[in-house]
Design an enzyme around this catalytic site. Sequence first.
Site, PDB file in Angstrom:
ATOM      1  N   HIS A 219       0.879  -1.186   0.000  1.00 24.18           N
ATOM      2  CA  HIS A 219       0.000   0.000   0.000  1.00 24.18           C
ATOM      3  C   HIS A 219       0.917   1.238   0.000  1.00 24.18           C
ATOM      4  O   HIS A 219       1.782   1.375  -0.859  1.00 24.18           O
ATOM      5  CB  HIS A 219      -0.927  -0.111   1.224  1.00 24.18           C
ATOM      6  CG  HIS A 219      -2.069   0.847   1.282  1.00 24.18           C
ATOM      7  ND1 HIS A 219      -2.428   1.698   0.258  1.00 24.18           N
ATOM      8  CD2 HIS A 219      -2.968   1.115   2.293  1.00 24.18           C
ATOM      9  CE1 HIS A 219      -3.484   2.419   0.616  1.00 24.18           C
ATOM     10  NE2 HIS A 219      -3.822   2.090   1.858  1.00 24.18           N
ATOM     11  N   HIS A 258      -2.109  -2.390  -9.703  1.00 21.58           N
ATOM     12  CA  HIS A 258      -3.146  -1.831  -8.840  1.00 21.58           C
ATOM     13  C   HIS A 258      -4.315  -2.792  -8.754  1.00 21.58           C
ATOM     14  O   HIS A 258      -4.632  -3.478  -9.725  1.00 21.58           O
ATOM     15  CB  HIS A 258      -3.633  -0.477  -9.376  1.00 21.58           C
ATOM     16  CG  HIS A 258      -4.324   0.329  -8.332  1.00 21.58           C
ATOM     17  ND1 HIS A 258      -5.677   0.235  -8.108  1.00 21.58           N
ATOM     18  CD2 HIS A 258      -3.838   1.193  -7.409  1.00 21.58           C
ATOM     19  CE1 HIS A 258      -5.999   1.024  -7.097  1.00 21.58           C
ATOM     20  NE2 HIS A 258      -4.906   1.614  -6.656  1.00 21.58           N
ATOM     21  N   ASP A 309       2.640   5.739  -6.656  1.00 30.51           N
ATOM     22  CA  ASP A 309       3.839   5.676  -5.815  1.00 30.51           C
ATOM     23  C   ASP A 309       5.141   5.675  -6.602  1.00 30.51           C
ATOM     24  O   ASP A 309       6.167   6.098  -6.089  1.00 30.51           O
ATOM     25  CB  ASP A 309       3.782   4.421  -4.933  1.00 30.51           C
ATOM     26  CG  ASP A 309       2.696   4.543  -3.890  1.00 30.51           C
ATOM     27  OD1 ASP A 309       2.626   5.599  -3.248  1.00 30.51           O
ATOM     28  OD2 ASP A 309       1.895   3.604  -3.740  1.00 30.51           O
TER      29      ASP A 309
HETATM   30  N1  COA Z   1       5.325  -6.661  -9.800  1.00 29.67           N
HETATM   31  C1  COA Z   1       5.319  -7.873 -10.365  1.00 29.67           C
HETATM   32  N2  COA Z   1       4.197  -8.583 -10.571  1.00 29.67           N
HETATM   33  C2  COA Z   1       3.047  -8.034 -10.214  1.00 29.67           C
HETATM   34  C3  COA Z   1       2.968  -6.763  -9.624  1.00 29.67           C
HETATM   35  C4  COA Z   1       4.179  -6.073  -9.428  1.00 29.67           C
HETATM   36  N3  COA Z   1       4.178  -4.856  -8.877  1.00 29.67           N
HETATM   37  N4  COA Z   1       1.685  -6.454  -9.363  1.00 29.67           N
HETATM   38  C5  COA Z   1       0.963  -7.509  -9.770  1.00 29.67           C
HETATM   39  N5  COA Z   1       1.784  -8.453 -10.269  1.00 29.67           N
HETATM   40  C6  COA Z   1       1.380  -9.745 -10.797  1.00 29.67           C
HETATM   41  C7  COA Z   1       1.026 -10.691  -9.662  1.00 29.67           C
HETATM   42  O1  COA Z   1       2.159 -11.376  -9.196  1.00 29.67           O
HETATM   43  C8  COA Z   1       0.004 -11.573 -10.286  1.00 29.67           C
HETATM   44  O2  COA Z   1       0.676 -12.523 -11.070  1.00 29.67           O
HETATM   45  P1  COA Z   1       0.143 -14.048 -11.151  1.00 29.67           P
HETATM   46  O3  COA Z   1      -1.226 -13.940 -11.729  1.00 29.67           O
HETATM   47  O4  COA Z   1       1.148 -14.716 -12.014  1.00 29.67           O
HETATM   48  O5  COA Z   1       0.138 -14.552  -9.729  1.00 29.67           O
HETATM   49  C9  COA Z   1      -0.735 -10.647 -11.227  1.00 29.67           C
HETATM   50  O6  COA Z   1       0.168  -9.582 -11.522  1.00 29.67           O
HETATM   51  C10 COA Z   1      -2.012 -10.090 -10.647  1.00 29.67           C
HETATM   52  O7  COA Z   1      -1.714  -9.410  -9.439  1.00 29.67           O
HETATM   53  P2  COA Z   1      -2.501  -9.592  -8.070  1.00 29.67           P
HETATM   54  O8  COA Z   1      -1.564 -10.127  -7.023  1.00 29.67           O
HETATM   55  O9  COA Z   1      -3.779 -10.356  -8.293  1.00 29.67           O
HETATM   56  O10 COA Z   1      -2.846  -8.098  -7.737  1.00 29.67           O
HETATM   57  P3  COA Z   1      -3.603  -7.575  -6.445  1.00 29.67           P
HETATM   58  O11 COA Z   1      -4.791  -6.854  -6.916  1.00 29.67           O
HETATM   59  O12 COA Z   1      -3.829  -8.657  -5.448  1.00 29.67           O
HETATM   60  O13 COA Z   1      -2.533  -6.584  -5.822  1.00 29.67           O
HETATM   61  C11 COA Z   1      -1.131  -4.733  -5.697  1.00 29.67           C
HETATM   62  C12 COA Z   1      -2.458  -5.251  -6.191  1.00 29.67           C
HETATM   63  C13 COA Z   1      -1.116  -3.217  -5.874  1.00 29.67           C
HETATM   64  C14 COA Z   1      -0.965  -5.057  -4.205  1.00 29.67           C
HETATM   65  C15 COA Z   1       0.001  -5.368  -6.513  1.00 29.67           C
HETATM   66  O14 COA Z   1      -0.088  -4.936  -7.853  1.00 29.67           O
HETATM   67  C16 COA Z   1       1.358  -5.075  -5.949  1.00 29.67           C
HETATM   68  O15 COA Z   1       1.829  -5.776  -5.045  1.00 29.67           O
HETATM   69  N6  COA Z   1       2.036  -3.985  -6.432  1.00 29.67           N
HETATM   70  C17 COA Z   1       3.291  -3.567  -5.867  1.00 29.67           C
HETATM   71  C18 COA Z   1       3.044  -2.751  -4.597  1.00 29.67           C
HETATM   72  C19 COA Z   1       2.509  -1.384  -4.893  1.00 29.67           C
HETATM   73  O16 COA Z   1       2.999  -0.674  -5.765  1.00 29.67           O
HETATM   74  N7  COA Z   1       1.507  -0.978  -4.102  1.00 29.67           N
HETATM   75  C20 COA Z   1       0.904   0.341  -4.216  1.00 29.67           C
HETATM   76  C21 COA Z   1      -0.464   0.226  -4.792  1.00 29.67           C
HETATM   77  S1  COA Z   1      -1.117   1.836  -5.141  1.00 29.67           S
END
Ligand code: COA
Length: 373
Positions: A219, A258, A309
């Site tokens: 987050h 996201h 971010d």
């Molecule tokens: N880097 C690499 N892979 C990523 C990723 C990232 N930043 N964000 C998503 N993915 C991948 C996941 O590993 C997943 O892959 P899979 O289907 O092979 O398992 C796929 O994309 C779908 O992602 P998912 O985990 O379902 O997304 P979510 O909705 O649960 O999580 C976030 C959303 C924002 C938590 C996630 O994108 C993330 O961890 N981002 C990095 C942290 C971040 O920047 N947070 C700030 C958000 S504003």
Amino acid sequence: MALKKTGGLADVIAGQTAISTVGKEGKGLNYRGYSIHDLARQGTFEETAYLLLYGKLPDAGELKCYKEKLAGLRKLPERLRKILEQLPASAHPMDVIRTGISALASFEPEEPGRSAQHIADRLMASSGSMLLYWHHFHTSGTRMDTDGGGDGIAAHFLELLHGRQPEERHERALDVSFTLYAEHEFNASTFAARVTASTLSDMYSAITTGVGTLRGPLHGGANEAAMELLERFGSPEEAEAGLMEMLAAKQLIMGFGHRVYSVSDPRSDIIKEWSKTLSAALGDMELYERSERIEQVMRREKGLFPNLDFYSASVYRMLGIPTSFFTPLFVVARIAGWSAHIIEQRVGNRIIRPTAEYTGPEPGAWLPLADRK
Ligand code: COA
């Protein structure tokens, strides 16, 4: 399987709000009906905070009074300064800001005559003071006055941090980032704050719930983590090679992806422009180019886009802000959104208490102590 589908409450409508729309077809991102692009490009954070908390854009007179009010709320009680002095120099600034907010609750509790909106204003105006009082006390032994300096919250923060009036461009860049960070519907920290509010707890408890939830790198902590990522590489070429290794190792790249957006984060373009503007003014495009290269690789390899971010990290770096202050700055801005949601939750409140799908063992016979292995 049902649990997988609802994991992380994805796609679950968990309540109603009139505060903002995130990723809604035809509406985009807006705060109380105003587009984020207009608010960030033409307004100021104070106008946004007023809109979120008081339900309308202020007119010129209201804005002047509001800014004067906020400037008058920067000072810290002496006993809070003492508490901040006791926190170790090695503390994470998120611990400092959470503790400072929590401590203020005992000096200025929510009670008749001290409204939720007033507490929100007090916390937006003084949480930067808490952080920078603690920072300067531990780095130079200074017991600084936090009430002076700067017209708005962004200018106040930069002036307290650097000890001089900020350049207008710098003040504006931070101000824009505050507007972008101010509100985002039922994100994790806002939802957590609403859960706390739904038990009829007080403002400070709900806000500190938000702070604790925001801190994680999935987050708000992602802006800090994105800077750490950028700093691992010395050039765009190194960044590309390093990123390919990280992706091959299936690592998460902070600042990308996201839960709600699937194509782009509408806030990212605005903050990216600021990253470019500040780089050009500095006469050094390398950090910006390193960031862009990472963006290109993420799009090419994963189809993922930067969220707010990612480019906030390079903007904050160019404003001379220490990395560990990035997430606390997110707090300063998001207090506006959290507070608006806490106030909204209280109207027609019902305690938020979902149910879980049970996946544990079937009921069994009681085992006397002597029979257990
Ligand atoms: N880097 C690499 N892979 C990523 C990723 C990232 N930043 N964000 C998503 N993915 C991948 C996941 O590993 C997943 O892959 P899979 O289907 O092979 O398992 C796929 O994309 C779908 O992602 P998912 O985990 O379902 O997304 P979510 O909705 O649960 O999580 C976030 C959303 C924002 C938590 C996630 O994108 C993330 O961890 N981002 C990095 C942290 C971040 O920047 N947070 C700030 C958000 S504003």
